[in-house]
Scaffold this active site. Structure first.
Site, PDB file in Angstrom:
ATOM      1  N   CYS A  77      11.686 -30.934  -2.092  1.00  0.00           N
ATOM      2  CA  CYS A  77      11.519 -30.789  -0.639  1.00  0.00           C
ATOM      3  C   CYS A  77      12.860 -30.553   0.059  1.00  0.00           C
ATOM      4  CB  CYS A  77      10.818 -32.042  -0.101  1.00  0.00           C
ATOM      5  SG  CYS A  77      10.585 -32.096   1.667  1.00  0.00           S
ATOM      6  N   TYR A 109      17.179 -17.662   3.748  1.00  0.00           N
ATOM      7  CA  TYR A 109      16.086 -18.647   3.640  1.00  0.00           C
ATOM      8  C   TYR A 109      14.826 -17.998   3.058  1.00  0.00           C
ATOM      9  CZ  TYR A 109      13.120 -22.513   5.424  1.00  0.00           C
ATOM     10  OH  TYR A 109      12.245 -23.574   5.563  1.00  0.00           O
TER      11      TYR A 109
END
Ligand code: CAA
Length: 249
Positions: free
Chosen positions: A91, A156
């Protein structure tokens, strides 16, 4: 999933905490690994006490997911102190938004190492144990923007799309050993990371979400918990979109 050991990277961030809480509620022994544990301004110790008051067990460990050796040391410590890792939730993630014209190498490297190299660095430490024991769950937290791309996020979007490539490849390698590997792709959540987006830009994004609001982190955690459970045994190599309908495919 009683007493299974779950390792959550980025575990003291906003989404990370929701995932930890949810897995702990389901009976897991949860370990939150995060570079921010013990750093100035870190409030994870008081969060851990609140969780303990509610009967939820979370261990906090400081670790750097960009560093392979740090990941190895963290996992060996967890194995010795708590037990072998049954569930890994990758995560940990950051943004360094800029259009490619303005993106320097530092922004590229920071996002690729934290969001993508980390998945290799951590998963590599636990995968042999999972396959040997015949049960394991790997859940990679990607993003809507890894599925559709986003203006200002070449770094990203590339890293998050890469995470799902990793998921699909590894899922095939370990499918016969009781180990599932999946991606969860959240849309825009109500977190500090999203609130950092320029106000007018964010308003435009929210206008494109059919459900009409940002996601709550608990809504993402619920999907993670399902994939991490015994009930999720037949789901592998999947990319679960939890995005309020912002991107349908
Ligand atoms: N599509 C097309 N054109 C766009 C555009 C878009 N989405 N956004 C901006 N433009 C245009 C602008 O109008 C501007 O045009 P002019 O030069 O003609 O004025 C040009 O592109 C340059 O744009 P900016 O001036 O906005 O460039 P900037 O450097 O000031 O801003 C940026 C770049 C800060 C990255 C900005 O584009 C931005 O905030 N993008 C959104 C990033 C985003 O969504 N981040 C998500 C973070 S949260 C997250 O990632 C969690 C998750 O998983 C979902």
């Amino acid at each position: 999933m009683t007493r299974r050991v779950a390792l959550v990277t980025g575990g003291v961030g906003e989404l990370g905490r929701s995932i930890c809480r949810r897995l702990a509620r389901n009976g897991c022994r949860v370990v939150a690994v995060d570079i921010n544990v013990g750093r100035e301004g870190d409030e994870s110790a008081s969060w851990q006490r609140e969780m303990a008051t509610a009967g939820l067990e979370v261990t906090l460990v400081q670790g750097d997911v960009t560093d392979f050796d740090s990941c190895e040391a963290v996992v060996r410590d967890i194995e010795r102190g708590i037990g072998p890792v049954d569930i890994l939730v990758n995560c940990a993630g950051i943004t360094r938004d800029a259009t490619l014209r303005k993106m320097d190498k530092a922004k590229w490297d920071a996002v690729l190492t934290t969001n993508l190299d980390s998945v290799f660095n951590m998963t590599r430490q636990v995968i042999d144990g999972m396959t040997e024991r015949g049960w394991g769950r790997v859940v990679n937290i990607s993003s809507l923007n890894g599925e559709k791309g986003q203006f200002g996020q070449t770094n990203y979007s590339a890293a998050k799309a890469g995470m799902h490539g990793f998921t699909m490849a590894l899922a095939q390698e370990v499918a016969r050993r009781g180990v599932t590997v999946n991606t969860v792709s959240p849309g825009y959540m109500d977190t500090r990371m999203v609130r950092a987006v320029r106000e007018d830009v964010l308003a435009g994004i929210i206008a494109q979400i059919p459900i009409g609001r940002l996601a709550k982190t608990d809504e993402i955690a619920a999907m993670v918990a399902f994939l991490a459970s015994d009930d999720g045994a037949y789901v592998t190599g999947a990319n679960m979109s939890v995005n309020g309908g912002q991107h349908m495919h």
